[in-house]
Scaffold this motif. Structure first.
Motif, PDB file in Angstrom:
ATOM      1  N   ALA B  74      -8.084  -5.724  12.080  1.00  9.18           N
ATOM      2  CA  ALA B  74      -7.056  -5.109  11.410  1.00  9.18           C
ATOM      3  C   ALA B  74      -6.494  -5.873  10.317  1.00  9.18           C
ATOM      4  O   ALA B  74      -6.200  -5.337   9.090  1.00  9.18           O
ATOM      5  N   PHE B  77      -8.748  -5.367   7.317  1.00 13.69           N
ATOM      6  CA  PHE B  77      -8.953  -4.186   6.774  1.00 13.69           C
ATOM      7  C   PHE B  77      -7.491  -4.047   5.935  1.00 13.69           C
ATOM      8  O   PHE B  77      -7.517  -3.561   4.631  1.00 13.69           O
ATOM      9  N   VAL B  78      -6.495  -4.655   6.508  1.00 13.80           N
ATOM     10  CA  VAL B  78      -5.112  -4.861   5.574  1.00 13.80           C
ATOM     11  C   VAL B  78      -5.447  -5.686   4.288  1.00 13.80           C
ATOM     12  O   VAL B  78      -5.273  -5.289   3.335  1.00 13.80           O
ATOM     13  N   LEU B  80      -8.203  -6.076   2.836  1.00 13.90           N
ATOM     14  CA  LEU B  80      -9.052  -5.524   1.933  1.00 13.90           C
ATOM     15  C   LEU B  80      -8.444  -4.162   1.174  1.00 13.90           C
ATOM     16  O   LEU B  80      -8.553  -3.912  -0.139  1.00 13.90           O
ATOM     17  N   THR B  81      -7.413  -3.323   1.960  1.00 14.99           N
ATOM     18  CA  THR B  81      -7.158  -2.183   1.302  1.00 14.99           C
ATOM     19  C   THR B  81      -5.767  -2.389   0.512  1.00 14.99           C
ATOM     20  O   THR B  81      -5.577  -1.882  -0.188  1.00 14.99           O
ATOM     21  N   SER B  82      -4.924  -3.344   1.004  1.00 15.01           N
ATOM     22  CA  SER B  82      -3.693  -3.234   0.506  1.00 15.01           C
ATOM     23  C   SER B  82      -3.695  -3.845  -1.003  1.00 15.01           C
ATOM     24  O   SER B  82      -2.991  -3.224  -1.829  1.00 15.01           O
TER      25      SER B  82
ATOM     26  N   ASN C  34       2.472   3.595   0.443  1.00 12.93           N
ATOM     27  CA  ASN C  34       1.550   2.455   0.798  1.00 12.93           C
ATOM     28  C   ASN C  34       2.264   1.384   1.560  1.00 12.93           C
ATOM     29  O   ASN C  34       1.595   0.960   2.752  1.00 12.93           O
ATOM     30  N   ILE C  61      -5.667  -0.057  13.614  1.00  8.91           N
ATOM     31  CA  ILE C  61      -6.830  -0.286  12.955  1.00  8.91           C
ATOM     32  C   ILE C  61      -7.053   0.981  11.869  1.00  8.91           C
ATOM     33  O   ILE C  61      -7.130   0.956  10.695  1.00  8.91           O
ATOM     34  N   ALA C  64      -4.559   1.216   9.158  1.00 10.97           N
ATOM     35  CA  ALA C  64      -4.963   0.547   8.056  1.00 10.97           C
ATOM     36  C   ALA C  64      -6.012   1.124   7.130  1.00 10.97           C
ATOM     37  O   ALA C  64      -6.157   1.116   5.984  1.00 10.97           O
ATOM     38  N   PHE C  68      -5.052   3.723   3.236  1.00  7.80           N
ATOM     39  CA  PHE C  68      -5.815   3.396   2.020  1.00  7.80           C
ATOM     40  C   PHE C  68      -6.263   4.832   1.361  1.00  7.80           C
ATOM     41  O   PHE C  68      -6.081   4.991   0.235  1.00  7.80           O
TER      42      PHE C  68
END
Lengths: 365, 128, 99
Positions: B74, B77-78, B80-82, C34, C61, C64, C68
Motif C-alpha cells: 500500500a 502504491f501511495v 507511486l500514485t500520489s 485526491n 490497497i 490507493a 489515482f
C-alpha cells in the motif's frame, strides 16, 4: 436473553463522525450548480460511505463501493457530462414545490419506518437471529468456503447473483443501444465533432511522468484484479469487484494512451463477446447441475455423485471438501468477472467514444 | 524479549500518531495557503510523509507477517500514485492558465499587498 | 495512541472536505479529492489495527490504486473536455493517414 443496550464506544463515535461527513457532502452536492463539482463530490461521497462500510465490518460491500462508486462511476458520469452541459439549470421556485413536497413526504415516511427497525448491532434482530445465524452455522457443512459472504452470494443465493449479472449485462446492452458499442461513435463521428483542438492540445502537452507511471501501474492493477478474483473464497472480494478493477485498468490505459490505442488492444467486439460469455458460463453451470440430476445452480451435482465421491477428501467419502461447491463457485465467479469487466469496458467505450458535441463550450474551468 | 516487542509496538504507535498529526498539519496548510500551487505542495508533501510514517508504524506493529507486506505494498502504491497525481494536476492547472500568486502577501488575511499589480488569474483558467 | 492517530486522520479528512466545498477553482477540488483519498487509505489501514481486522488492508490497497485513476480522469476531463484523446504523441500510422 438480556436486553441489548446501545452504548457509546469508539466504533459508535467514528460512525457518527462519518455520517456527519456524509451529510455535509450531500448538502454540498445538492447546493452546487457545477455538474463537474457534483461528480467530484459524488466520488468523495462514495469514498466516505465505503469507509463507513469498513467501520461496520462489511468488507465485501466496502470493496464494491470503493471500486464502483469511487472508481468507474466517476468515469461514467464524466462521460455522461460530455454529452450534456457542465452547469445545471436554475429552476423557478414554482417548479420545485411539487418535487419538494414528494421528497419531504418520502423522508417523513422513511423516518417513521426507521422507528421500527431493530437497534444497530442488536443480537436479537431478525437478520441476526434467523437467516444470518443459519448461514454462519451451516456454511461449513453445506459449502465449505471460509468467506461466508461468498458462500451466501454464490451458492445459497446463486439465483440472486445470476439475476444481478444479467442486470449488469442488460444495462450494458441498454447503453449500447443508445450510444453504440464505441466503434460507431469513433468511426462515424465527423472530425468537426471530435474537438480536434482539444486532441491536439492533449498531444502537445508534456505527460512523460504520467505515461511512465501508467505503464507501470496498468499491469499491477490488472494483476490485483485477479488476486481479488481468486482470493474471494477466502477474503473480501469476488468476481464483481475483480471485474470492475480490471475495467479500471483498461480505463486508465484509455485515459493515458487514447481510446484508439485501447480499442486496438481490446476491440469492442471482444468486450461484447465476453459480456455474453460470462452470462452463458454462469447459467451453463446451472444447466450442468440439472443434467446431473440436481436443481438449477445446485453445485453439489456439478460432478456426477460417483465421480465426486472418488475425489480426494470429498465430503461424500467422509472428508470436508465440497468439490462441486468449490468448482461451481470458481466458475460462476469467473462468469461474473467476464460479464462485469466486459460490460464496464464496453460502456466506457460507448461514453468516452463520443466527443464533446458542444465544441464551443471548450475548456472553461 | 517481550520487552523489546512491547517497545517496538509503542514505537509503531508513535509513528502512526506522528503520521496522523502530520496529515492534520498538511490539511491546515491546504485550507490556509493562498493559491493552488502552495496548497498542492502542502497536500502532496504531507500526504507522502504521513503515509510513510503511518504505514511503516503499522508495519512495525504487525511484525514479520503478511500484513506487513500488504502495508508496504500500500505504501509503495501511495508513493507511486500520489506524487504523480500532484504532478499531473500542477501540469494541467499551469497549462490551462492558472497563475501562482507572486510577491508579498499577508498570510493572515490571505490577500496580497495592494502595491503589487494584480496578475493572479484567480478562479477561472481561460482556454490558452 | 492509535485512537489519537484515527482521530487526527478524521480531523484531516474534515479539513480536506472544507477545501473541496469551497474550491474556488475545480483544480483545488481535485487536489482536495485526491488528498482525501490518500487519507482514506491511511484511515482504513489504522482502523483495521484499531478494530483488529488486518483484512481491511486489501481495501486500502485498492483505494490507493483507484484514487489515482479517478484523479487522472477528472484532471483530463477538466483540462481537455475529452476522455478519448491520447496523452502521447501521435502514432506513426495516424500521421500518415492524416497527412
Amino acid at each position: 436473553m438480556t436486553e441489548y443496550a446501545p452504548h457509546l464506544d469508539t466504533n459508535t463515535i467514528v460512525n457518527f463522525g462519518l455520517l456527519a461527513m456524509l451529510l455535509a457532502v450531500l448538502v454540498a452536492i445538492v447546493r452546487t450548480r457545477s455538474l463537474l463539482a457534483a461528480v467530484l463530490l459524488m466520488g468523495i461521497y462514495s469514498l466516505i460511505s465505503a469507509v463507513w462500510f469498513v467501520v461496520l465490518d462489511a468488507a465485501d460491500v466496502a470493496f464494491t463501493e470503493a471500486v464502483v462508486g469511487a472508481g468507474v462511476s466517476t468515469a461514467f458520469l464524466l462521460g455522461a457530462i460530455l454529452l450534456t452541459r457542465t452547469e445545471s439549470l436554475t429552476k423557478r421556485w414554482q417548479d420545485m414545490v411539487m418535487p419538494g413536497l414528494v421528497c419531504v413526504g418520502a423522508g417523513v415516511l422513511l423516518f417513521y419506518a426507521a422507528l421500527d427497525l431493530p437497534l444497530f448491532g442488536d443480537p436479537s434482530a431478525p437478520a441476526n437471529a434467523h437467516v444470518g445465524r443459519f448461514y454462519i452455522e451451516e456454511t461449513k457443512n453445506d459449502v465449505g468456503v471460509p468467506n461466508i459472504v461468498t458462500a451466501v452470494l454464490a451458492s445459497y443465493r446463486g439465483f440472486d447473483t445470476l439475476g444481478e449479472t444479467i442486470v449488469v449485462f442488460a444495462g450494458g446492452i441498454g447503453v449500447a443501444l443508445m450510444l453504440g458499442f464505441g466503434e460507431r461513435s469513433m468511426g462515424d463521428l465527423p472530425p468537426a465533432l471530435r474537438s480536434p483542438v482539444m486532441e491536439a492540445l492533449a498531444e502537445s502537452d508534456h505527460h512523460v511522468v504520467l505515461r511512465s507511471v501508467a505503464k507501470l501501474l496498468i499491469p499491477i492493477i490488472a494483476l490485483y484484479a485477479f488476486y481479488v478474483q481468486f482470493h474471494g473464497e477466502v477474503g473480501a472480494g469476488g468476481g464483481f469487484q475483480a471485474g470492475v478493477i480490471f475495467a479500471v485498468a483498461v480505463i486508465l490505459h484509455a485515459l493515458i494512451f487514447g481510446l484508439a490505442d485501447t480499442m486496438d488492444a481490446i476491440p469492442p467486439e471482444l468486450a461484447r463477446a465476453f459480456a455474453a460469455l460470462g452470462v452463458l458460463l454462469y447459467s451453463g453451470v446451472g444447466v450442468i447441475n440439472m443434467i446431473n440430476g440436481g436443481n438449477f445452480l445446485d453445485y453439489d451435482h456439478l460432478f456426477p455423485l460417483a465421480f465426486e465421491a472418488g475425489l480426494p477428501g470429498s465430503h461424500l467419502s467422509g472428508g470436508y471438501h465440497h468439490w462441486g461447491q468449490h468448482f461451481g463457485i470458481i466458475i460462476i465467479e469467473l462468469g461474473v468477472l467476464f460479464t462485469v469487466a466486459a460490460t464496464m469496458i464496453a460502456m466506457f467505450y460507448a461514453f468516452a467514444g463520443r466527443a464533446a458535441d458542444v465544441v464551443g463550450e471548450g475548456a472553461r474551468g | 524479549m517481550a520487552d523489546v516487542l512491547f517497545w517496538i509496538d509503542q514505537l509503531g504507535m508513535a509513528l502512526a500518531l506522528a503520521g496522523g498529526i502530520l496529515s492534520v498539519i498538511g490539511s491546515l496548510g491546504v485550507l490556509r495557503f493562498p493559491d493552488l500551487y502552495t496548497r498542492l505542495h502542502a497536500a502532496s508533501i504531507t500526504d507522502t510523509g504521513a503515509a510513510t510514517l503511518m504505514l511503516f508504524g503499522l508495519a512495525l506493529m504487525a511484525g514479520f507477517s503478511q500484513e506487513a507486506l500488504k502495508l508496504l505494498i500500500a505504501w509503495a502504491f501511495v508513493m507511486l500514485t500520489s506524487p504523480t497525481a500532484s504532478h499531473a494536476l500542477a501540469n494541467a492547472a499551469w497549462s490551462s492558465g492558472q497563475k501562482p500568486k507572486l510577491g508579498a502577501f499577508s498570510l493572515m488575511s490571505g490577500k496580497r499587498e495592494p502595491a503589487e499589480a494584480d496578475t493572479a488569474s484567480g478562479e477561472k483558467g481561460g482556454a490558452p | 495512541m492509535l485512537l489519537g492517530a484515527t482521530a487526527a486522520i478524521m480531523v484531516a479528512m474534515v479539513l480536506m472536505l472544507v477545501r473541496a466545498f469551497i474550491g474556488p477553482s475545480n483544480y483545488d477540488r481535485i487536489l482536495a479529492a485526491n488528498s482525501f483519498g490518500t487519507k482514506v487509505v491511511l484511515f482504513i489501514a489504522v482502523i483495521g489495527y484499531l478494530f483488529g481486522r488486518p483484512a481491511y488492508l486489501d481495501i486500502a490497497i485498492v483505494y490507493a490504486l483507484i484514487n489515482f485513476v479517478t484523479t487522472i480522469a477528472l484532471m483530463k476531463f477538466f483540462r481537455y473536455r475529452s476522455l478519448q484523446a491520447s496523452l502521447s504523441h501521435r502514432r506513426v500510422g495516424e500521421e500518415a493517414r492524416d497527412g
